[in-house]
Scaffold this motif. Structure first.
Motif, PDB file in Angstrom:
ATOM      1  N   LYS A   1       0.833  -1.206   0.000  1.00  0.00           N
ATOM      2  CA  LYS A   1       0.000   0.000   0.000  1.00  0.00           C
ATOM      3  C   LYS A   1       0.866   1.254   0.000  1.00  0.00           C
ATOM      4  N   LYS A   2       0.442   2.256  -0.784  1.00  0.00           N
ATOM      5  CA  LYS A   2       1.164   3.524  -0.844  1.00  0.00           C
ATOM      6  C   LYS A   2       0.428   4.643  -0.106  1.00  0.00           C
ATOM      7  N   ALA A   3      -0.900   4.580  -0.082  1.00  0.00           N
ATOM      8  CA  ALA A   3      -1.700   5.622   0.563  1.00  0.00           C
ATOM      9  C   ALA A   3      -3.037   5.028   0.985  1.00  0.00           C
ATOM     10  N   LEU A   4      -3.747   5.730   1.867  1.00  0.00           N
ATOM     11  CA  LEU A   4      -5.049   5.281   2.343  1.00  0.00           C
ATOM     12  C   LEU A   4      -6.117   6.323   2.058  1.00  0.00           C
ATOM     13  N   ARG A   5      -7.320   5.841   1.762  1.00  0.00           N
ATOM     14  CA  ARG A   5      -8.472   6.734   1.618  1.00  0.00           C
ATOM     15  C   ARG A   5      -8.970   7.099   3.015  1.00  0.00           C
ATOM     16  N   PRO A   6      -9.758   8.177   3.144  1.00  0.00           N
ATOM     17  CA  PRO A   6     -10.218   8.598   4.480  1.00  0.00           C
ATOM     18  C   PRO A   6     -10.943   7.504   5.266  1.00  0.00           C
ATOM     19  N   ASN A   7     -11.799   6.720   4.604  1.00  0.00           N
ATOM     20  CA  ASN A   7     -12.508   5.660   5.336  1.00  0.00           C
ATOM     21  C   ASN A   7     -11.542   4.560   5.797  1.00  0.00           C
ATOM     22  N   GLN A   8     -10.478   4.321   5.044  1.00  0.00           N
ATOM     23  CA  GLN A   8      -9.464   3.351   5.454  1.00  0.00           C
ATOM     24  C   GLN A   8      -8.664   3.872   6.645  1.00  0.00           C
ATOM     25  N   ARG A   9      -8.474   5.186   6.694  1.00  0.00           N
ATOM     26  CA  ARG A   9      -7.756   5.788   7.824  1.00  0.00           C
ATOM     27  C   ARG A   9      -8.543   5.624   9.119  1.00  0.00           C
ATOM     28  N   LEU A  10      -9.867   5.821   9.051  1.00  0.00           N
ATOM     29  CA  LEU A  10     -10.704   5.646  10.241  1.00  0.00           C
ATOM     30  C   LEU A  10     -10.662   4.200  10.727  1.00  0.00           C
ATOM     31  N   LYS A  11     -10.718   3.266   9.793  1.00  0.00           N
ATOM     32  CA  LYS A  11     -10.652   1.848  10.149  1.00  0.00           C
ATOM     33  C   LYS A  11      -9.308   1.537  10.818  1.00  0.00           C
ATOM     34  N   LEU A  12      -8.242   2.115  10.305  1.00  0.00           N
ATOM     35  CA  LEU A  12      -6.908   1.899  10.855  1.00  0.00           C
ATOM     36  C   LEU A  12      -6.810   2.423  12.287  1.00  0.00           C
ATOM     37  N   VAL A  13      -7.386   3.576  12.552  1.00  0.00           N
ATOM     38  CA  VAL A  13      -7.372   4.149  13.908  1.00  0.00           C
ATOM     39  C   VAL A  13      -8.072   3.207  14.884  1.00  0.00           C
ATOM     40  N   LYS A  14      -9.204   2.625  14.452  1.00  0.00           N
ATOM     41  CA  LYS A  14      -9.929   1.694  15.322  1.00  0.00           C
ATOM     42  C   LYS A  14      -9.116   0.431  15.574  1.00  0.00           C
ATOM     43  N   GLU A  15      -8.404  -0.055  14.568  1.00  0.00           N
ATOM     44  CA  GLU A  15      -7.561  -1.237  14.727  1.00  0.00           C
ATOM     45  C   GLU A  15      -6.419  -0.970  15.704  1.00  0.00           C
ATOM     46  N   LEU A  16      -5.852   0.220  15.661  1.00  0.00           N
ATOM     47  CA  LEU A  16      -4.702   0.549  16.499  1.00  0.00           C
ATOM     48  C   LEU A  16      -5.083   0.757  17.958  1.00  0.00           C
ATOM     49  N   ALA A  17      -6.376   0.891  18.237  1.00  0.00           N
ATOM     50  CA  ALA A  17      -6.828   1.110  19.603  1.00  0.00           C
ATOM     51  C   ALA A  17      -6.661  -0.148  20.463  1.00  0.00           C
ATOM     52  N   PHE A  18      -6.525  -1.314  19.841  1.00  0.00           N
ATOM     53  CA  PHE A  18      -6.389  -2.565  20.576  1.00  0.00           C
ATOM     54  C   PHE A  18      -4.949  -2.783  21.028  1.00  0.00           C
ATOM     55  N   LYS A  19      -4.796  -3.458  22.150  1.00  0.00           N
ATOM     56  CA  LYS A  19      -3.460  -3.742  22.686  1.00  0.00           C
ATOM     57  C   LYS A  19      -2.809  -4.883  21.910  1.00  0.00           C
ATOM     58  N   GLY A  20      -1.509  -5.026  22.076  1.00  0.00           N
ATOM     59  CA  GLY A  20      -0.789  -6.134  21.482  1.00  0.00           C
ATOM     60  C   GLY A  20      -0.357  -5.894  20.044  1.00  0.00           C
ATOM     61  N   TYR A  21      -0.051  -4.665  19.697  1.00  0.00           N
ATOM     62  CA  TYR A  21       0.373  -4.359  18.335  1.00  0.00           C
ATOM     63  C   TYR A  21       1.793  -4.849  18.105  1.00  0.00           C
ATOM     64  N   LYS A  22       2.022  -5.500  16.982  1.00  0.00           N
ATOM     65  CA  LYS A  22       3.361  -5.950  16.613  1.00  0.00           C
ATOM     66  C   LYS A  22       3.636  -5.512  15.182  1.00  0.00           C
ATOM     67  N   ALA A  23       4.766  -4.869  14.977  1.00  0.00           N
ATOM     68  CA  ALA A  23       5.126  -4.357  13.651  1.00  0.00           C
ATOM     69  C   ALA A  23       5.425  -5.507  12.691  1.00  0.00           C
ATOM     70  N   LYS A  24       5.138  -5.272  11.412  1.00  0.00           N
ATOM     71  CA  LYS A  24       5.454  -6.258  10.371  1.00  0.00           C
ATOM     72  C   LYS A  24       6.916  -6.103   9.958  1.00  0.00           C
ATOM     73  N   ALA A  25       7.380  -7.066   9.193  1.00  0.00           N
ATOM     74  CA  ALA A  25       8.748  -7.011   8.675  1.00  0.00           C
ATOM     75  C   ALA A  25       8.884  -5.831   7.721  1.00  0.00           C
ATOM     76  N   LEU A  26      10.087  -5.282   7.647  1.00  0.00           N
ATOM     77  CA  LEU A  26      10.350  -4.163   6.748  1.00  0.00           C
ATOM     78  C   LEU A  26      10.634  -4.666   5.346  1.00  0.00           C
ATOM     79  N   ARG A  27      10.279  -3.856   4.354  1.00  0.00           N
ATOM     80  CA  ARG A  27      10.698  -4.127   2.985  1.00  0.00           C
ATOM     81  C   ARG A  27      12.111  -3.565   2.869  1.00  0.00           C
ATOM     82  N   ARG A  28      13.074  -4.378   2.475  1.00  0.00           N
ATOM     83  CA  ARG A  28      14.470  -3.967   2.408  1.00  0.00           C
ATOM     84  C   ARG A  28      14.838  -3.629   0.967  1.00  0.00           C
TER      85      ARG A  28
END
Length: 77
Positions: free
Chosen positions: A16-43
Protein backbone atom coordinates in the motif's frame (compact mmCIF):
# COMPACT_ATOMS: atom_id res chain seq x y z
CA UNK A 1 13.65 25.75 -1.16
CA UNK A 2 12.96 22.45 0.60
CA UNK A 3 13.65 19.07 -0.87
CA UNK A 4 10.62 16.77 -1.02
CA UNK A 5 11.06 13.27 0.40
CA UNK A 6 10.91 11.06 -2.69
CA UNK A 7 10.42 7.87 -0.67
CA UNK A 8 7.42 8.89 1.42
CA UNK A 9 5.00 7.31 -1.06
CA UNK A 10 6.95 4.04 -1.34
CA UNK A 11 4.97 0.90 -0.56
CA UNK A 12 6.03 -1.37 2.30
CA UNK A 13 5.65 -5.16 2.40
CA UNK A 14 1.86 -4.71 2.43
CA UNK A 15 2.00 -3.08 -1.05
CA UNK A 16 0.00 0.00 0.00
CA UNK A 17 1.16 3.52 -0.84
CA UNK A 18 -1.70 5.62 0.56
CA UNK A 19 -5.05 5.28 2.34
CA UNK A 20 -8.47 6.73 1.62
CA UNK A 21 -10.22 8.60 4.48
CA UNK A 22 -12.51 5.66 5.34
CA UNK A 23 -9.46 3.35 5.45
CA UNK A 24 -7.76 5.79 7.82
CA UNK A 25 -10.70 5.65 10.24
CA UNK A 26 -10.65 1.85 10.15
CA UNK A 27 -6.91 1.90 10.86
CA UNK A 28 -7.37 4.15 13.91
CA UNK A 29 -9.93 1.69 15.32
CA UNK A 30 -7.56 -1.24 14.73
CA UNK A 31 -4.70 0.55 16.50
CA UNK A 32 -6.83 1.11 19.60
CA UNK A 33 -6.39 -2.56 20.58
CA UNK A 34 -3.46 -3.74 22.69
CA UNK A 35 -0.79 -6.13 21.48
CA UNK A 36 0.37 -4.36 18.34
CA UNK A 37 3.36 -5.95 16.61
CA UNK A 38 5.13 -4.36 13.65
CA UNK A 39 5.45 -6.26 10.37
CA UNK A 40 8.75 -7.01 8.68
CA UNK A 41 10.35 -4.16 6.75
CA UNK A 42 10.70 -4.13 2.99
CA UNK A 43 14.47 -3.97 2.41
CA UNK A 44 15.79 -1.94 -0.54
CA UNK A 45 19.46 -1.48 -1.34
CA UNK A 46 20.36 2.02 -2.52
CA UNK A 47 23.74 3.17 -3.85
CA UNK A 48 25.95 5.38 -1.71
CA UNK A 49 26.85 8.67 -3.38
CA UNK A 50 30.28 8.61 -5.01
CA UNK A 51 30.91 4.93 -4.21
CA UNK A 52 30.15 1.50 -5.61
CA UNK A 53 28.80 0.34 -2.24
CA UNK A 54 25.12 0.12 -1.36
CA UNK A 55 23.32 0.63 1.93
CA UNK A 56 20.17 -1.01 3.21
CA UNK A 57 16.96 0.97 3.58
CA UNK A 58 14.01 -0.48 5.53
CA UNK A 59 10.55 0.60 4.38
CA UNK A 60 7.73 0.08 6.93
CA UNK A 61 4.05 -0.49 6.15
CA UNK A 62 1.58 2.38 6.43
CA UNK A 63 0.21 0.91 9.66
CA UNK A 64 3.70 0.86 11.15
CA UNK A 65 4.31 4.46 10.01
CA UNK A 66 1.11 5.51 11.78
CA UNK A 67 2.19 3.81 15.00
CA UNK A 68 5.60 5.50 14.78
CA UNK A 69 3.91 8.89 14.37
CA UNK A 70 1.59 8.22 17.34
CA UNK A 71 4.49 7.25 19.59
CA UNK A 72 6.52 10.23 18.42
CA UNK A 73 3.69 12.67 19.14
CA UNK A 74 3.14 11.12 22.57
CA UNK A 75 6.82 11.45 23.50
CA UNK A 76 7.42 14.98 22.19
CA UNK A 77 6.56 17.88 24.50
Amino acid sequence: MTQDNQGKKTAGVDGKKALRPNQRLKLVKELAFKGYKAKALRRVWIPKPGRDEKRGLGIPTIKDRVMQALVKSALEP
